[in-house]
Design a protein around this motif. Sequence first.
Motif, PDB file in Angstrom:
ATOM      1  N   GLU A  92       0.523  -1.058   0.317  1.00  0.00           N
ATOM      2  CA  GLU A  92       0.508  -0.178  -0.129  1.00  0.00           C
ATOM      3  C   GLU A  92       0.764   1.781  -0.294  1.00  0.00           C
ATOM      4  O   GLU A  92       2.102   0.952   0.545  1.00  0.00           O
ATOM      5  N   ALA A  93       0.544   1.999  -0.877  1.00  0.00           N
ATOM      6  CA  ALA A  93       0.804   3.312  -0.277  1.00  0.00           C
ATOM      7  C   ALA A  93       0.235   4.592  -0.046  1.00  0.00           C
ATOM      8  O   ALA A  93      -1.336   4.637   0.252  1.00  0.00           O
ATOM      9  N   ILE A  94       0.637   5.060   1.097  1.00  0.00           N
ATOM     10  CA  ILE A  94      -0.718   6.631   1.548  1.00  0.00           C
ATOM     11  C   ILE A  94       0.493   7.858   0.796  1.00  0.00           C
ATOM     12  O   ILE A  94       1.649   8.687   0.981  1.00  0.00           O
ATOM     13  N   ILE A  95      -1.138   8.236  -0.324  1.00  0.00           N
ATOM     14  CA  ILE A  95      -0.645   9.528  -0.661  1.00  0.00           C
ATOM     15  C   ILE A  95      -1.493  10.659  -0.546  1.00  0.00           C
ATOM     16  O   ILE A  95      -2.877  10.802  -0.756  1.00  0.00           O
ATOM     17  N   PRO A  96      -1.281  11.328   0.555  1.00  0.00           N
ATOM     18  CA  PRO A  96      -2.420  12.634   0.483  1.00  0.00           C
ATOM     19  C   PRO A  96      -2.962  13.246  -0.685  1.00  0.00           C
ATOM     20  O   PRO A  96      -1.306  13.942  -1.512  1.00  0.00           O
ATOM     21  N   GLU A  97      -3.832  13.433  -0.875  1.00  0.00           N
ATOM     22  CA  GLU A  97      -4.312  14.420  -2.006  1.00  0.00           C
ATOM     23  C   GLU A  97      -5.152  15.546  -1.673  1.00  0.00           C
ATOM     24  O   GLU A  97      -5.978  16.042   0.220  1.00  0.00           O
ATOM     25  N   PRO A  98      -5.192  16.796  -2.400  1.00  0.00           N
ATOM     26  CA  PRO A  98      -4.950  16.566  -3.979  1.00  0.00           C
ATOM     27  C   PRO A  98      -3.240  17.140  -3.757  1.00  0.00           C
ATOM     28  O   PRO A  98      -3.624  17.413  -2.573  1.00  0.00           O
ATOM     29  N   SER A  99      -3.168  16.557  -5.020  1.00  0.00           N
ATOM     30  CA  SER A  99      -1.026  15.648  -5.055  1.00  0.00           C
ATOM     31  C   SER A  99      -0.998  16.350  -6.363  1.00  0.00           C
ATOM     32  O   SER A  99      -1.358  15.892  -7.263  1.00  0.00           O
ATOM     33  N   PHE A 100       0.411  15.792  -6.389  1.00  0.00           N
ATOM     34  CA  PHE A 100       1.552  16.007  -8.176  1.00  0.00           C
ATOM     35  C   PHE A 100       0.932  14.126  -8.300  1.00  0.00           C
ATOM     36  O   PHE A 100       0.908  13.734  -7.595  1.00  0.00           O
ATOM     37  N   ALA A 101       0.277  14.590  -9.195  1.00  0.00           N
ATOM     38  CA  ALA A 101       0.059  13.107 -10.193  1.00  0.00           C
ATOM     39  C   ALA A 101       1.307  12.349 -10.535  1.00  0.00           C
ATOM     40  O   ALA A 101       0.268  10.760 -10.380  1.00  0.00           O
ATOM     41  N   MET A 102       1.828  12.124 -10.438  1.00  0.00           N
ATOM     42  CA  MET A 102       3.150  11.171 -10.218  1.00  0.00           C
ATOM     43  C   MET A 102       3.290  10.235  -9.400  1.00  0.00           C
ATOM     44  O   MET A 102       4.014   9.154  -9.939  1.00  0.00           O
ATOM     45  N   TYR A 103       2.619  10.350  -8.453  1.00  0.00           N
ATOM     46  CA  TYR A 103       2.305   9.727  -7.055  1.00  0.00           C
ATOM     47  C   TYR A 103       1.918   8.479  -7.383  1.00  0.00           C
ATOM     48  O   TYR A 103       1.804   7.589  -7.326  1.00  0.00           O
ATOM     49  N   THR A 104       0.540   9.113  -7.671  1.00  0.00           N
ATOM     50  CA  THR A 104      -0.448   7.903  -7.868  1.00  0.00           C
ATOM     51  C   THR A 104      -0.464   7.293  -9.274  1.00  0.00           C
ATOM     52  O   THR A 104      -0.439   6.188  -9.607  1.00  0.00           O
ATOM     53  N   GLN A 105       0.541   7.501 -10.149  1.00  0.00           N
ATOM     54  CA  GLN A 105       0.191   7.206 -11.675  1.00  0.00           C
ATOM     55  C   GLN A 105       1.828   5.941 -11.341  1.00  0.00           C
ATOM     56  O   GLN A 105       1.453   4.931 -11.552  1.00  0.00           O
ATOM     57  N   CYS A 106       2.665   6.181 -10.661  1.00  0.00           N
ATOM     58  CA  CYS A 106       3.885   5.687 -10.247  1.00  0.00           C
ATOM     59  C   CYS A 106       3.375   3.901  -8.844  1.00  0.00           C
ATOM     60  O   CYS A 106       3.416   3.071  -9.233  1.00  0.00           O
ATOM     61  N   ALA A 107       2.279   4.649  -8.405  1.00  0.00           N
ATOM     62  CA  ALA A 107       1.570   3.344  -7.486  1.00  0.00           C
ATOM     63  C   ALA A 107       0.927   2.989  -8.192  1.00  0.00           C
ATOM     64  O   ALA A 107       0.700   1.376  -8.655  1.00  0.00           O
ATOM     65  N   ALA A 108      -0.174   3.361  -9.611  1.00  0.00           N
ATOM     66  CA  ALA A 108      -0.691   2.259 -10.648  1.00  0.00           C
ATOM     67  C   ALA A 108       0.151   1.580 -11.182  1.00  0.00           C
ATOM     68  O   ALA A 108      -0.610   0.297 -11.760  1.00  0.00           O
TER      69      ALA A 108
END
Length: 344
Positions: A92-108
């Motif tokens: 799992e990754a914890i990515i507070p939102e809204p944030s820079f799109a690259m984090y969720t891209q890399c998680a995907a």
Amino acid sequence: MGAYKPPLEGRDPDRFLLLDFNERTLPISQCIEQALIDYIQSGRLQMYPSYGDVVAQIAAYSGVEEQQLMITNGSDQGIDLVFRAAAQLGHEAIIPEPSFAMYTQCAAIEDLKVISPQYDRETGFPIEGVLSAINERTRIICVANPNNPCGTPVSKDDIVRILRAAPDAAVLVDECYYEYMRETVVDLISSYPNLLITRTFSKTWGIPSLRMGYLMSAAENIESLLKVRGPYDINQLAIVACQAALESPEDMQTYTREVMEESKPLFEKYLEDKGIVFWPSSANYLWTFPENPDDVEQALQQAGVLVRPKKDANGAVGLRITIGTKEQTEKVIQILEDFEQHGS
Ligand SMILES: Cc1ncc(COP(=O)(O)O)c(C=O)c1O
């Protein structure tokens, strides 16, 4: 998953003042330009890149050991490397939102489950939400300091709380806007082996086109991440420009000082006077919420200024406006005044 596609179409600097990507709004300094010209004319473009002492130079600038730093193809590559090396399916990754799109891209890309505590304009970084989301499957926690699009800073105390609460997770502190904010957690690297810090030459230094970033962490992590990065991932012109920039930091310092100490306060005062809501920001941009964001964006575009619409957690559209020089901010204010008075 979809591709990460920033809206790059039509960004013509001859037609528009570009306040939509948090870039430097002035051309690069003479010394960087000259170093690039000299390199191109030196007849070495047919050779593969070789990085010489650039790592030592950036390490000296950043106050870390050479073994605690690696260069990357923009900080995007640093972020990608951390995700690829630290997590896999089932994590799992914890990515507070809204944030820079690259984090969720890399998680995907890694097929990770993402938990996203929400930022709040009043209370800022969702520290309690982050801490309570940590479990044995957590492998990455993203801390953008300051965050994009809202500019929210994260305190060193909160970062230490996360580092202590998640010793088995990579805590990725993204200091992309470091020279604007002038706060860092670099000094924690020797105490916390789970801390990884990314930085870039894209924003304050003004060379996003050349893709030059760096990652700092404990020496063992850097040694491992270097196995994941390719030997030529950073191109030679990026190295040339970065070395020239570090040798003459005055231009960057003058520019960041004008943005943060003159231009941004001017724009904040304007917004306050007009009662336009905006998020407190430690970076070179302000996330603003005028009543009619579409019309304001259009009016700015018609007057030759591009800004970036970004939705908040409730779906409300805010305009993220990059701050440039004082003169450029005065121009933006004038356009907004005209729009308010005449509707155009
Ligand atoms: C928070 C944050 N991190 C990283 C980046 C990527 O920067 P780079 O050009 O170094 O890949 C950006 C770019 O907008 C950003 O806002």
